[in-house]
Design an enzyme around this catalytic site. Structure first.
Site, mmCIF file in Angstrom:
data_model
loop_
_atom_site.group_PDB
_atom_site.id
_atom_site.type_symbol
_atom_site.label_atom_id
_atom_site.label_comp_id
_atom_site.label_asym_id
_atom_site.label_seq_id
_atom_site.Cartn_x
_atom_site.Cartn_y
_atom_site.Cartn_z
ATOM 1 N NE ARG A 19 6.464 9.024 8.807
ATOM 2 C CZ ARG A 19 6.794 9.677 7.967
ATOM 3 N NH1 ARG A 19 6.372 11.077 7.649
ATOM 4 N NH2 ARG A 19 6.357 9.136 6.499
ATOM 5 C CG ASP A 20 2.688 10.452 6.510
ATOM 6 O OD1 ASP A 20 3.002 11.458 7.036
ATOM 7 O OD2 ASP A 20 3.414 10.690 4.730
ATOM 8 C CG HIS A 212 5.693 8.637 1.249
ATOM 9 N ND1 HIS A 212 5.405 8.058 2.132
ATOM 10 C CD2 HIS A 212 5.010 9.919 1.295
ATOM 11 C CE1 HIS A 212 5.122 8.454 3.091
ATOM 12 N NE2 HIS A 212 4.446 9.518 2.471
ATOM 13 C CG HIS A 214 0.927 12.884 0.987
ATOM 14 N ND1 HIS A 214 0.035 13.157 1.985
ATOM 15 C CD2 HIS A 214 2.324 11.913 0.790
ATOM 16 C CE1 HIS A 214 1.323 12.760 3.382
ATOM 17 N NE2 HIS A 214 2.274 11.931 2.625
ATOM 18 C CB CYS A 245 3.859 16.862 5.118
ATOM 19 S SG CYS A 245 4.821 17.717 6.025
ATOM 20 C CG ASN A 254 0.510 8.778 3.086
ATOM 21 O OD1 ASN A 254 1.731 8.831 2.536
ATOM 22 N ND2 ASN A 254 0.355 9.414 4.493
HETATM 23 ZN ZN ZN Z 1 4.045 11.526 4.048
#
Ligand code: ZN
Length: 319
Positions: A19-20, A212, A214, A245, A254
């Site tokens: 996803r990210d 979460h 980064h 992002c 991340n």
């Molecule tokens: Zn993220």
């Protein structure tokens, strides 16, 4: 007697690369390749996976095949806790149709980030999530509430903990049991993480927190340790440090899964992930995506890799 640092014995690492990570890559990753990468990640022993984002294809074209990717692989991922990011009811319906039973909402802590991301203030954006919750209740699907730029915002700077309390109160009223605190642009520092969590845990003792981080400014592992010291047992990371992002200028990856897992396992905190297999997966996936992976482990290898001694040679030089 030696004093021991009180830390959890076991944590869950949620792999968010599909996803990210994928959404931060602008060149198209073919559907088959996405599926191949997810299957490879599943072989590492991960127990949690953020599999896709069901956003409008125009918002993030890389995610336009989320339905196909998820419905193809989900059957083969038994035993892994799968979740998907959803911005609205349409996204929630698509995710559930594809077989996802856990949804994560999208919400920014600050108005500036929220306006650029969701075209609404943070409070309005949160109210607009209500249909997702109504739908999920009908379908018996779990919803976790996320808060982006939870510690710092590239437009507004430091985010006061009071702002998090307001947002979590509203999530609490919506029935949320788990909150993802995202340091979307790597602005959090360990003292802030520790102290914010202390306040939030006191304010909402039943709430489960998931971190979460980064690694934009190299503080993600230190922040992880700060959260561990608050007893937090859920962490997101992306293999090879993928990520970013699309709505936050300058956001980098991340924290790398292999770096987090390595640190945890070195501290005897169990993740259930096979470190060697994970590092191989990181190399393979970086190659598949034709990127230079961004993790300490890819460069230095695990601390258990010992190098050949060069003492004899050095002695000769000294003579
Ligand atoms: Zn993220």
């Amino acid at each position: 007697m030696t004093e021991k640092l009180p830390l959890p014995k076991k944590v869950t690492v949620c792999e968010v690369a599909p996803r990210d990570g994928f959404q931060a890559i602008s060149t198209w990753i073919p559907t088959d390749e996405k599926i191949k990468i997810i299957r490879r990640l599943a072989q590492t022993g991960i127990s949690s996976l953020e599999i896709a984002s069901f956003v409008h294809p125009r918002a993030i074209p890389q995610m336009k095949d989320a339905d196909k990717v998820v419905s193809t692989v989900i059957e083969s991922l038994g035993g892994i806790d799968i979740r998907a990011l959803v911005p609205n009811l349409k996204g929630a319906e698509r995710a559930v149709d594809a077989g996802v039973m856990k949804l994560k909402t999208m919400l920014s802590a600050t108005d500036s980030h929220s306006l650029s991301n969701a075209n609404a203030t943070s409070k309005d954006a949160q109210q607009k999530l209500t249909p997702i919750f109504d739908f999920a209740a009908k379908k018996n699907v779990t919803v976790m509430g996320s808060i982006s730029v939870a510690f710092g915002c590239p437009f507004e700077g430091k985010v006061p903990v009071e702002r998090l309390i307001e947002i979590i109160s509203r999530y609490d009223a919506m029935g949320v049991k788990e909150i993802s605190l995202a340091d979307t642009t790597g602005m959090a520092h360990p003292k802030q993480v520790y102290e914010s969590l202390a306040i939030l845990q006191k304010e909402f003792p039943e709430m489960v927190y998931s971190m979460h981080f980064h690694n934009t400014r190299g503080m993600a592992l230190a922040n992880t340790l700060a959260a561990l010291q608050r007893g937090v047992t859920r962490y997101d990371s992306a293999i090879s440090g993928l990520g970013g992002c699309p709505y936050a200028p300058g956001a980098s990856g991340n924290v790398a899964t292999e770096d987090v897992v390595h640190m945890l396992e070195e501290m005897n905190i169990k993740t259930g992930i096979n470190e060697r297999n994970l590092l191989d997966a990181s190399r393979e996936i970086s190659e598949m995506l034709q990127i230079k992976g961004d993790s300490y482990l890819l460069v230095a290898g695990p601390t258990s890799t010992l190098h050949e001694e060069k003492i004899t040679k050095q002695k000769k030089v000294e003579q």
